[in-house]
Design an enzyme around this catalytic site. Structure first.
Site, mmCIF file in Angstrom:
data_model
loop_
_atom_site.group_PDB
_atom_site.id
_atom_site.type_symbol
_atom_site.label_atom_id
_atom_site.label_comp_id
_atom_site.label_asym_id
_atom_site.label_seq_id
_atom_site.Cartn_x
_atom_site.Cartn_y
_atom_site.Cartn_z
ATOM 1 C CB CYS A 116 -0.953 0.002 1.192
ATOM 2 S SG CYS A 116 -2.074 -1.411 1.219
ATOM 3 C CG HIS A 257 -3.198 3.364 1.662
ATOM 4 N ND1 HIS A 257 -3.763 2.836 0.523
ATOM 5 C CD2 HIS A 257 -3.269 2.392 2.606
ATOM 6 C CE1 HIS A 257 -4.166 1.594 0.770
ATOM 7 N NE2 HIS A 257 -3.875 1.308 2.020
ATOM 8 C CG ASN A 287 -6.684 -0.940 1.207
ATOM 9 O OD1 ASN A 287 -5.955 -0.691 0.252
ATOM 10 N ND2 ASN A 287 -6.199 -1.246 2.396
#
Length: 333
Positions: A116, A257, A287
């Site tokens: 990520c 993020h 996500n």
């Protein structure tokens, strides 16, 4: 002394997501959960999922094509394609497949894996090639298809992840628009978030064993990841701002993020950044790992919310554990 034209400008963005949408109500038919439970804990309402025919290369190339066009370039103008991903179509790498799909015949291409944090790590990596005077036009793509590796019976993780791709073009410029950055890693916390290979013993000869197996679904210690992010992300952002010689008040946008809305809110509160300066689209996409920052950036750019010259502090954080922040000005060469 820095060479003339070896600053960095970020001149184009693009994104791509699969057509298939899985809502929270849809998930509630798969596992014991509900829309209220998911939204209250994550802020996510739905996510996009790639069908079997939608490869990572297809999504990445589509996002890249949009970014190239916005920058006013042709694929043949590219010197480098850098693909940040943890879910390649081929473990030997997918960036070269993207290069072929784009027809970027002059570009070298390779993958970068930092989960990520991948887009922020990729941004800093790409910038070094330009600052060194090696390349002038670079396509950076963040893309992941995490639905391939989700345990759809585990409600702690399956509610979080979606698929997508985002991209930016970096070009050499007389003025450097990457104002500061800070990158970090801590392998002692690696067990908090994994997509791990699990070998199975196989005998080739009486005294020769090898391990053959496959990767296991994503596992995560959500509480530890939350504590890590809320503690470390504000600190790394402050260090990046210090390197940029800027205060928090001089930043136009906070672009984190897109992991969990509670993390976004907590980091903004710690930094005393008002909610109207926080970019968030995870309600729609969940996500998307390395794709989340460029995907959110591209939406805001195309809506006209983020304007040329705006100062953005972006921060990625996740598996590794890795985290980092970069401060940049959008869209001016």
């Amino acid at each position: 002394m820095k060479q003339i034209g070896t600053g960095i400008a970020i001149t184009g963005s693009g994104s791509a997501t699969p057509a298939t949408t899985l809502t929270n109500d849809g998930l509630s038919q798969i596992v014991d959960t509900s829309d209220e439970w998911i939204v209250s804990r994550t802020g996510i309402c739905q996510r996009r999922l790639a069908v079997p025919a939608e490869s990572l290369a297809v999504l990445a190339a589509s996002a890249g094509r949009e970014a190239i066009a916005m920058a006013g370039l042709e694929p043949s103008d590219l010197d480098l394609i850098l693909l940040a991903t943890s879910t390649p179509d081929d473990l030997f790498g997918t960036a070269c497949l993207v290069q072929a799909r784009l027809g970027a015949i002059q570009a070298v291409a390779f993958d970068l894996t930092a989960a990520c944090s991948g887009f922020v790590f990729g941004l800093v990596t790409a910038a070094q090639f330009i600052r060194a005077g090696t390349y002038r036009n670079i396509l950076l793509i963040g893309a992941d298809v995490l639905s391939r590796w989700v345990d759809w019976s585990d409600r702690r993780t399956c509610v979080l992840f979606g698929d997508g791709a985002g991209a930016v073009v970096l070009q050499a410029s007389d003025r450097d628009r990457l104002l500061g950055f800070e990158l970090r890693s801590d392998g002692t916390q690696n067990s908090c978030l994994n997509l791990a290979y699990q070998p199975q013993s196989q005998s080739l000869l009486e005294d020769t064993l090898i391990g053959q197996g496959t990767f296991q679904p994503i596992t995560m210690n959500g509480q530890e990841v939350y504590r890590f992010a809320v503690r470390q992300v504000p600190e790394v952002i402050e260090k990046a701002l210090f390197r940029a010689n800027l205060s928090v008040e001089q930043v136009d946008w906070l672009l984190l993020h897109q992991a969990n809305q509670r993390i976004l809110d907590a980091v903004a509160t710690r930094l005393k950044i008002p909610p109207e300066k926080v970019i968030s689209n995870l309600a729609k996409y969940g996500n998307t790992s390395a794709a989340s920052i460029p995907l959110a950036l591209d939406e805001e750019v195309r809506q006209g919310t983020v304007k040329p010259g705006d100062r953005i502090v972006a921060s990625g954080f996740g598996a590794g554990l890795t985290w980092g922040a970069a401060v940049f000005e959008w869209g001016l060469k």
